[in-house]
Motif scaffolding. Structure first.
Motif, short mmCIF file in Angstrom:
data_model
loop_
_atom_site.label_atom_id
_atom_site.label_comp_id
_atom_site.label_asym_id
_atom_site.label_seq_id
_atom_site.Cartn_x
_atom_site.Cartn_y
_atom_site.Cartn_z
N THR A 305 0.80 -1.22 0.00
CA THR A 305 0.00 0.00 0.00
C THR A 305 0.84 1.28 0.00
O THR A 305 0.29 2.37 -0.14
CB THR A 305 -0.92 0.03 1.23
OG1 THR A 305 -0.11 -0.04 2.42
CG2 THR A 305 -1.91 -1.13 1.20
N ALA A 306 2.14 1.14 0.16
CA ALA A 306 3.00 2.33 0.19
C ALA A 306 4.40 1.95 -0.25
O ALA A 306 4.86 0.84 -0.02
CB ALA A 306 3.03 2.93 1.59
N ILE A 307 5.09 2.90 -0.87
CA ILE A 307 6.50 2.74 -1.22
C ILE A 307 7.32 3.21 -0.03
O ILE A 307 7.24 4.37 0.39
CB ILE A 307 6.86 3.55 -2.48
CG1 ILE A 307 6.11 3.00 -3.69
CG2 ILE A 307 8.37 3.50 -2.73
CD1 ILE A 307 6.47 1.58 -4.06
N THR A 308 8.10 2.30 0.53
CA THR A 308 8.91 2.62 1.70
C THR A 308 10.35 2.93 1.30
O THR A 308 10.75 2.74 0.13
CB THR A 308 8.91 1.45 2.69
OG1 THR A 308 9.73 0.40 2.15
CG2 THR A 308 7.50 0.92 2.94
N VAL A 309 11.15 3.34 2.29
CA VAL A 309 12.56 3.60 2.02
C VAL A 309 13.30 2.31 1.66
O VAL A 309 14.40 2.36 1.10
CB VAL A 309 13.25 4.27 3.21
CG1 VAL A 309 12.69 5.66 3.45
CG2 VAL A 309 13.12 3.43 4.47
N ARG A 545 4.96 14.96 5.99
CA ARG A 545 4.67 16.28 5.40
C ARG A 545 5.45 16.53 4.11
O ARG A 545 4.93 17.13 3.18
CB ARG A 545 5.00 17.36 6.43
CG ARG A 545 4.69 18.76 5.97
CD ARG A 545 4.81 19.75 7.11
NE ARG A 545 4.59 21.12 6.66
CZ ARG A 545 4.63 22.18 7.46
NH1 ARG A 545 4.89 22.02 8.75
NH2 ARG A 545 4.43 23.40 6.98
N TYR A 546 6.69 16.06 4.07
CA TYR A 546 7.55 16.44 2.95
C TYR A 546 7.97 15.28 2.05
O TYR A 546 8.03 15.43 0.84
CB TYR A 546 8.80 17.17 3.46
CG TYR A 546 8.49 18.47 4.13
CD1 TYR A 546 8.11 19.58 3.38
CD2 TYR A 546 8.55 18.61 5.51
CE1 TYR A 546 7.81 20.79 3.98
CE2 TYR A 546 8.25 19.81 6.13
CZ TYR A 546 7.87 20.89 5.36
OH TYR A 546 7.56 22.08 5.97
N SER A 547 8.30 14.15 2.64
CA SER A 547 8.77 13.04 1.82
C SER A 547 7.58 12.30 1.23
O SER A 547 6.52 12.20 1.86
CB SER A 547 9.61 12.08 2.66
OG SER A 547 10.04 10.98 1.88
N LEU A 548 7.75 11.79 0.04
CA LEU A 548 6.69 11.00 -0.59
C LEU A 548 6.97 9.51 -0.43
O LEU A 548 6.21 8.68 -0.93
CB LEU A 548 6.59 11.38 -2.07
CG LEU A 548 6.31 12.87 -2.31
CD1 LEU A 548 6.39 13.20 -3.80
CD2 LEU A 548 4.97 13.28 -1.74
N ILE A 549 8.07 9.18 0.25
CA ILE A 549 8.45 7.80 0.52
C ILE A 549 8.23 7.54 2.01
O ILE A 549 8.60 8.34 2.86
CB ILE A 549 9.93 7.56 0.16
CG1 ILE A 549 10.17 7.85 -1.32
CG2 ILE A 549 10.34 6.14 0.50
CD1 ILE A 549 9.44 6.93 -2.27
N THR A 550 7.64 6.40 2.34
CA THR A 550 7.26 6.09 3.72
C THR A 550 8.44 5.49 4.49
O THR A 550 9.04 4.52 4.03
CB THR A 550 6.09 5.09 3.73
OG1 THR A 550 5.00 5.65 3.00
CG2 THR A 550 5.66 4.79 5.16
#
Length: 640
Positions: A305-309, A545-550
């Motif tokens: 569900t999310a792209i992580t580091v 708030r700023y990063s688009l990567i979780t």
């Protein structure tokens, strides 16, 4: 008589005396100058500044080599001694900066008797005295001294914890699926049937880029982002508190306000405004890029569900391979380390009108360090050392360190490039990093022929420092330039059409990377301004708030964020400098990056000037106008 470079020790037993005697003699000479300047003798403004300059040259060089060897020397006892001497140098500079009798000597000097550059130096010296607290009461000055001494120790320990905390994860051989053959060959199976993957960059970066096993990637990412935890948690709190107290005692509202007074950006509030401006510019495109990554990830696992580091590098590489026909693993075969290093020297030599003469006879601190004299014609103008591979106890990032600060007619500029690259094949991103960091090195050398040490080398405002290095990255993307050194094992140069595809593929993810940089900048800024009780919660909120990567759970990014020690609240400078770098590059013809006229102007008007003028004025003189965001905006929109 031409200035000579430093003579480094020939034997291991000579290193500690070299560090101790070199630092002590520099401090003794500087104390003698303080005594001279305050002995009541009437001197002209120029004579005062020349005495000050002689002392500063000695101290700057001692500070350079102690800082360097505290981070890179293989012998722990040398590193420890260098740290102690760095502390002593910092203590002397604090004491000197608070010396009212000495300050009064400078305060009464008549700047009208000086030329423009000397008058500028006088202005900087007086400003430095004020920023050291020379005008504060005795109790405040005493506390500022305590803060300076303790800040140095805490910062050293923070950095040392990152450097020394090399963690190892043992994985099953099949968890290396997807990694290049040479990587797998270098990571053999141990007696326990497992493979060791460390947090050193040559291990971690390829693993996160190519390993198909998501669970293993996440494990490696967690390991990497937990370095120096929990040791650095309390140290970071203390460092932030010390900096805030220092700023308050000096009359500033916060550390960012104190820090930015001497930077191009001008104020702490302006950092926050800049972060918001760049984040907004990159927001829409960045979200679209991450959505592309997520859709591709869901082809592998619909439950994602999310792209992580732990996913970002892998799926960015996968999309580039599948949609743009660029396989970073395959591209590596063109970038043999030795050829890349030789190509870098050839390219920068041609661009800046210099040459490099290898000096295998010169003593070094490690056998894998290479040394070169830098020549302009037949004249030696500096010396550089390349320390480019990882080893135990060595600095873990990539940076240029001063070894000696250049002063015209007195001492040659000497610098060291410290990186952690593999010894065999490199990824193209590592080649770009090498060009970037080498940009600092040539700036240090070419800007090192100054009369005043205060303006020597990379001595501009700190938020301009990265611009020349970021601009040099462009030469690592030009197809003709790459083909001059990027060849495979059969001697076949990298195809021009592949470089074009690499450039197109690089455009993908650009906005998302900018947003990640803004997350780092926000961490740097907000932790210093707000000093939250819970760093983990604050960093996680800034990521949302700023990063688009979780971020991955149970990680502590800030503990290993080494720039919090050196850059303080100013990590924004990387993106601020990039704005200027893109503008500087607009003066070059992309079809002829070796144009002699523009390259010589850039060398002479930007690099060779060091810090002898404000960065904005140097840029305006080169471009014929003030710098603007226009070129950066076009780049962000995909116009290279």
């Amino acid at each position: 008589m031409p200035a000579e470079p430093l003579t480094l020790p020939h034997t291991s037993s000579d290193w500690n005396p070299f560090i101790a005697d070199g630092a002590d003699s520099a401090l003794d000479a500087a104390r003698d100058v303080v005594a001279l300047l305050t002995d009541g003798t009437s001197r002209t403004p120029l004579a005062v500044l020349e005495l000050w300059n002689d002392a500063d040259a000695r101290v700057a060089t001692a500070s350079g080599f102690t800082s360097l060897f505290a981070e890179v020397h293989p012998d722990a006892s040398v590193r420890e001694l260098a740290e102690v001497k760095t502390q002593e140098i910092t203590a002397f500079l604090t004491e000197r900066g608070q010396n009212r009798e000495l300050y009064n000597v400078f305060a009464v000097l008549d700047a009208s008797e000086l030329d423009a550059e000397a008058a500028r130096l006088l202005n900087h010296v007086l400003r430095d005295f004020t920023r050291s607290g020379v005008d504060r009461d005795d109790a405040t000055r005493a506390r500022l001294t305590e803060i300076s001494e303790r800040s140095t120790i805490v910062a050293q320990e923070f950095s040392r914890n990152i450097r020394d905390d090399v963690r190892t994860l043992r994985l099953r051989p099949e968890q290396l699926d997807g990694l290049p053959d040479d990587y797998r060959d270098e990571h053999g199976v141990g007696d326990d049937g497992l493979v060791a993957i460390t947090t050193d960059y040559p291990d971690t970066v390829p693993f996160l880029t190519f390993a198909t096993d998501r669970e293993a990637r996440h494990a490696v990412s967690r390991q990497f982002n937990n370095r120096a935890w929990p040791a650095n948690d309390q140290l970071l709190h203390e460092l932030l508190d010390l900096r805030a107290e220092q700023a308050t005692l000096l009359g500033y509202d916060s550390w960012p306000d104190f820090d930015t007074e001497v930077k191009m950006i001008g104020s702490g509030d302006a950092i926050g405004e800049f972060i918001e401006r760049i984040s907004d510019l990159a927001g829409e495109s960045g979200r679209a890029e991450v959505q592309t990554l997520l859709k591709r990830a869901q082809q592998d696992d619909p439950t994602i569900t999310a792209i992580t580091v732990g996913d970002g590098a892998y799926y960015t590489e996968l999309v580039r391979r599948e949609q743009f026909g660029v396989d970073a693993g395959a591209v590596r075969r063109f970038f043999d380390f030795d050829r890349v290093r030789a190509g870098l020297l050839e390219v920068t030599g041609r661009l800046f009108g210099i040459s490099y003469r290898e000096r295998p006879d010169v003593p070094r601190w490690s056998d894998d360090v290479t040394c070169y004299d830098v020549l302009r014609g037949d004249e030696r103008i500096g010396r550089i050392y390349l320390d480019l591979h990882p080893r135990e106890g060595k600095y873990k990032h990539a940076a240029q360190f001063d070894l000696a600060t250049g002063v015209s007619g007195m001492q040659l500029p000497e610098g060291t490039l410290v990186c952690n690259f593999p010894r065999g094949l490199m990824e193209h991103s590592q080649v770009v990093t090498l060009f970037h960091e080498f940009g600092h090195l040539v700036h240090h050398v070419l800007g090192g022929n100054q009369r005043w040490v205060r303006f020597s080398g990379v001595a501009t405002e700190w938020d301009f420092v990265e611009a020349p290095s970021q601009m040099l990255e462009e030469w690592a993307w030009d197809a003709d330039i790459l083909r001059s050194f990027a060849v495979d094992a059969d001697g076949v140069p990298i195809p021009a059409d592949l470089v074009a595809r690499m450039r197109t593929a690089e455009d993908f993810g650009r906005a998302q990377r900018v947003r990640t940089q803004m997350h780092y900048a926000a961490v740097s800024y907000r932790l210093h301004r707000e000093r939250p009780v819970d760093h983990d919660a604050a960093v996680a909120e800034l990521a949302r708030r700023y990063s688009l990567i979780t971020p991955l759970s149970d990680t502590h990014f800030q503990a290993a964020f080494g720039h919090l020690e050196g850059y303080g609240s100013g990590y924004y400078t990387y993106m601020w400098s990039l704005v200027i770098a893109k503008d500087l590059f607009s003066a070059f013809d992309p079809q002829n990056l070796f144009d002699a006229e523009v390259a010589a102007r850039y060398r002479d008007e930007i690099l060779a000037r060091g810090g002898s003028a404000d960065a904005a004025d140097l840029v305006a003189a080169f471009l014929g106008r003030p710098y603007s965001f226009d070129a950066f905006g076009r780049w962000l929109e995909g116009d290279n």
